[in-house]
Design an enzyme around this catalytic site. Structure first.
Site, PDB file in Angstrom:
ATOM      1  N   LYS A 148       0.865  -1.181   0.000  1.00 51.66           N
ATOM      2  CA  LYS A 148       0.000   0.000   0.000  1.00 51.66           C
ATOM      3  C   LYS A 148       0.899   1.228   0.000  1.00 51.66           C
ATOM      4  CE  LYS A 148      -1.971  -1.496   3.741  1.00 51.66           C
ATOM      5  NZ  LYS A 148      -3.414  -1.376   3.653  1.00 51.66           N
ATOM      6  N   ARG A 149       0.288   2.368  -0.193  1.00 53.36           N
ATOM      7  CA  ARG A 149       1.029   3.623  -0.143  1.00 53.36           C
ATOM      8  C   ARG A 149       1.829   3.704   1.155  1.00 53.36           C
ATOM      9  NH1 ARG A 149      -1.066   8.675   1.676  1.00 53.36           N
ATOM     10  NH2 ARG A 149      -3.124   7.703   1.811  1.00 53.36           N
ATOM     11  N   THR A 205      -9.224  -0.786   0.768  1.00 51.64           N
ATOM     12  CA  THR A 205      -9.834  -1.753  -0.147  1.00 51.64           C
ATOM     13  C   THR A 205      -8.921  -2.954  -0.347  1.00 51.64           C
ATOM     14  OG1 THR A 205      -8.984  -0.535  -2.075  1.00 51.64           O
ATOM     15  CG2 THR A 205     -11.255  -0.080  -1.378  1.00 51.64           C
ATOM     16  N   LYS A 235      -9.693  -7.159  -0.911  1.00 51.83           N
ATOM     17  CA  LYS A 235      -9.142  -7.979  -1.995  1.00 51.83           C
ATOM     18  C   LYS A 235      -8.412  -9.198  -1.441  1.00 51.83           C
ATOM     19  CE  LYS A 235      -8.498  -3.674  -4.491  1.00 51.83           C
ATOM     20  NZ  LYS A 235      -7.536  -2.574  -4.717  1.00 51.83           N
TER      21      LYS A 235
END
Length: 811
Positions: free
Chosen positions: A548-549, A656, A660
């Site tokens: 992720k970021r 999100t 997933k």
């Protein structure tokens, strides 16, 4: 993954193998004997595109014939990823295309690898927008997505000795066969200048004008039932070259206007740490917002005539504060161009616009220095002041206290005067939604508490979702095949039918089949990582993933410190039966975010030391995978055993990635933050690992004089890990490299790394014990797959359609 084929695109459409050759010869210009793989890729896309176009035109005609209301989704990011596999699957043409290419000696999977990953976004915000666009089409809702066609977009990340290096992402260097140039859809965008009194009204005379024109990409819904439009704007100067200056010898200055226009569509999120960077960011946001609104209003008037019916035929959704200037721009169009009275225009604007908030971080709630805003957008500054006067009068009439009125104001008068874009979006929308239940409740009690008191019916929740087509069917075909055998294929159309797996969660044979698919995915990922980094990974180890970021609130640092503690324990206690673990990291740091870039370097330094240490053998490996993007996520997520969702409670709006991973059978370790809470409620407490402080406990600690030094000194593992990092054990070339980073944990620990460490460390050892019981692990994985179908973006879009947009899905 093959699905039943959608109806034939049109009568007389040629066989797909013949069509590819025709396209290759007449549109790519290559004989099949001389064509290279990239020529076949282009021919494959154009062949598929021909089928998509027929459905696209039919969808558009149907919308016009029915006079249907359209949804307009404005987002600075659309992280769409590769489109070939997605469109083939949704059109039901995968098997035919595979066979046609095989006949000519090519493998479809190899052709798909030639497609660049569109550099139109960074993280969850942009990927959510892409999922929403796919679900809008799948649910047969007429919609346009509006954004910017970035030439380079988010940077391509390279690691040089572990340091992030930002390079241009040249995804358009060889063109984009999916897009269509709409030269007739062009609008002038103004900046600066002055506002002139015209007697009955005013007129803005910009000092500078740039032309925006549209580039369209079709968005294919499931089974091809609807194809919607992603409309991205590119920019050009009205006079691309000043010939007088060029002929006078000023060859560079003659192109300055085009250079200024190009800068608007060159890079996503230009660094705004300088005044020039701030100005470019605001210019970008107004550029795409103004072009989009002009296009929406033009289409409405052309089709329906009366601008006053706009709310009945258009729903404009603002994806975060980036397009918040839409409130002022729509007012300008209604008042200055279409001659409405201010009060009437204000009511129409509020009825048309909805605003989605994605963050509670104060620094992410955009605001602009008032002098900058007024210099670039003088008419909009007037409109903001006029809106503000109405809002503040409402607040006084409602009896709000002076401090609340000050917080509500669209203008921050404290210190440097700034225009608060989140307040503008809130005031100018009929609906303001959060993206997870906790996030929405925190919006009401924190950043928007006073606006919520004034407009108590405006805030609502729409928990995020992901499209199951891309994030299950397309990225994990092996799992889909097993699920179809187990429960039938009804879940392909109705994701909720995955719940049928609950009855089979303890079926040992099913668990073994799903585990075999997982291992196959891990073997494939290990091969890819070996190619990228040279590191060999054991596919039988536990794959522990945080992609992720890179941001301090997402707490990659907590994960890394715990990794150091685990490394130390493995070396100190070799007699124990340690679970082999692979720690996989990935993500980009904003180019001006020093600590985030330092965390990437720390991950690389830890990996270098751990991976070369024979004392840990194959028990622990650490890898930071460079240039994280959609395509890489599609490889990693199906191979993950453990999903790290460990943000500081109260700081992640939704997430999100958590959805997933769970959909693909990974267990989540996480805090009670964002959508983790709702995932826990869906999958059950026994099938997720929750640890750490709650949002209320974080707030209490911050407000009551939390002492992180005391916590660190009370935890032997934490103290040793921090000391090792701070004193240069992992950075012998620069022993003080991480001293300040670790010092920040000692001094204030805003993100509660120390406060949550012991709970996180204990939770990880609990994960080890779970892993040693394969049957129980597999049953928990099946229950995750079965119960996260609620987190489909189809469900989210249905809720938006019903509660905010006032549209009815066609399916």
């Amino acid at each position: 993954m093959e699905v039943p084929r959608a109806p034939a695109p049109s009568a007389g459409w040629p066989a797909i193998d013949a069509h590819i050759i025709d396209v290759l010869r007449h549109r790519v210009g290559k004989d099949e004997r001389a064509a290279k793989p990239h020529d076949w890729f282009t021919a494959t896309v154009l062949t598929l595109r021909d089928a998509v176009i027929d459905r696209w035109m039919e969808s558009t005609r149907r919308t016009y014939d029915e006079g249907a209301k359209r949804v307009y989704y404005l987002s600075l990011e659309f992280l769409i990823g590769r489109l070939l596999r997605d469109a083939l699957s949704n059109m039901g043409m995968t098997r035919e295309m595979e066979q046609a290419l095989r006949d000519y000696g090519f493998d479809l999977a190899e052709i798909e690898e030639l497609e660049p990953d569109a550099a139109l976004g960074n993280g969850g915000l942009g990927r959510l927008a892409a999922c929403f666009m796919e679900s809008l089409a799948s649910l047969d809702i007429p919609a346009y997505g509006y954004g910017i066609r970035y030439v380079n977009g988010m940077f391509r990340q390279r690691l040089d000795d572990g340091w992030q290096v930002e390079l241009p992402e040249t995804w358009l260097s060889h063109g984009n066969p999916w897009e269509f140039d709409r030269r007739e859809s062009a609008y002038r965008i103004g900046f600066g200048g002055e506002v002139i009194d015209q007697g009955e009204g005013v007129q803005w005379h910009p000092a500078e004008q740039i032309e925006a024109h549209a580039i369209d990409t079709p968005v294919v819904g499931w089974r091809g039932k609807r194809v919607n439009t992603l409309r991205l704007w590119t920019a050009s100067a009205l006079d691309p070259i000043r010939l007088d200056a060029f002929n006078a010898g000023d060859h560079i200055g003659a192109l300055a206007g085009q250079t200024r226009a190009d800068s608007l569509v060159r890079v996503l999120y230009p660094a705004d740490s300088t005044a020039a960077g701030q100005e470019l960011r605001l210019r970008q946001e107004f550029f795409f917002t103004s072009a989009s609104l002009q296009d929406i209003v033009r289409r409405h008037v052309q089709e329906f005539g009366d601008i006053r019916t706009l709310p009945e035929k258009a729903a404009i959704q603002l994806n975060d504060t980036h397009p918040a200037v839409a409130v002022a721009e729509l007012m300008r169009l209604l008042v200055d161009v279409h001659g409405l009275e201010f009060s009437e225009a204000w009511e129409l604007t509020k009825r048309t616009i909805g605003y989605t908030n994605h963050t509670l971080l104060p620094e992410a709630l955009e605001s602009w220095p008032l002098p900058l805003f007024e210099r670039l957008l003088p008419r909009h500054m007037q409109i903001v002041y006029a809106i503000n006067s109405r809002v503040l009068r409402e607040a006084r009439k409602a009896g709000l206290e002076p401090h609340a009125i000050s917080a509500i104001s669209l203008i921050d008068e404290g210190g440097e005067r700034r225009v608060r874009m989140a307040n503008l979006a809130f005031a100018g929308a009929h609906s303001v939604n959060g993206v997870a239940a906790l996030h929405t409740e925190l919006m009401k009690s924190t950043v928007f508490a006073d606006l919520h008191a004034l407009y108590p019916e405006r805030i609502n929740n729409k928990t995020n979702g992901v499209t199951p087509r891309r994030w299950l069917q397309q990225c994990n075909p092996g799992l889909v095949a097993v699920l179809k055998d187990a429960i039938g294929d009804g879940f392909l159309d109705e994701t909720e039918k995955l719940a049928d797996l609950n009855a089979l969660a303890d079926d040992a044979a099913l668990g073994e089949r799903i585990a075999e698919v997982k291992r196959s995915n891990k073997v494939a990922l290990a091969g890819h990582i070996k190619t990228l980094t040279g590191l060999r990974l054991d596919p039988d180890a536990l794959f522990d993933v945080q992609i992720k970021r890179i941001h301090e609130y997402k707490r990659q640092l907590l994960n890394l410190i715990e990794t150091v503690a685990l490394y130390d324990q493995i070396r100190s206690h070799p007699e124990r039966d340690w679970v082999p673990r692979v720690k996989i990291f990935g993500g980009k740091a904003a180019s001006s975010y020093h600590n985030a870039k330092l965390i990437i370097k720390l991950a690389s330094d830890i990996a270098r030391r751990v991976n070369s240490d024979p004392s840990v053998g194959g028990l622990l490996k650490v890898v930071f995978v460079p240039n994280y993007n959609v395509t890489l996520a599609e490889r990693i997520i199906p191979a993950a055993d453990l999903s790290e969702q460990i943000s500081t409670a109260g700081m992640e709006a939704s997430g999100t990635g958590n959805m997933k991973f769970a959909l693909n059978g990974a267990l989540t370790i996480g805090t009670l933050d964002g959508a983790n809470i709702e995932i826990k409620d869906r999958v059950g407490d026994d099938n997720i690992v929750i640890f750490g402080l709650t949002a209320d406990e974080v707030a209490e600690k911050r407000g009551n004089g939390y002492n992180p030094r005391e916590v660190i000194e009370g935890s032997r593992e934490l103290q040793q890990a921090i000391a090792a990092i701070a004193t240069g054990v992992f950075s012998p070339d620069d022993p003080k490299r991480y001293a300040d980073l670790m010092g920040g944990i000692y001094d204030h620990d805003w993100f509660m790394v120390a406060a949550d460490f012991d709970a996180y460390h204990a939770a990880q050892r609990g994960i080890d014990r779970r892993w040693e019981n394969p049957a129980a692990w597999r049953a928990a994985a099946i229950r995750n797959i079965a119960n996260v179908s609620w987190f489909s973006s189809d469900r989210t879009i249905r809720e938006y359609a019903r509660d905010i947009w006032g549209v009815t899905p066609g399916s």
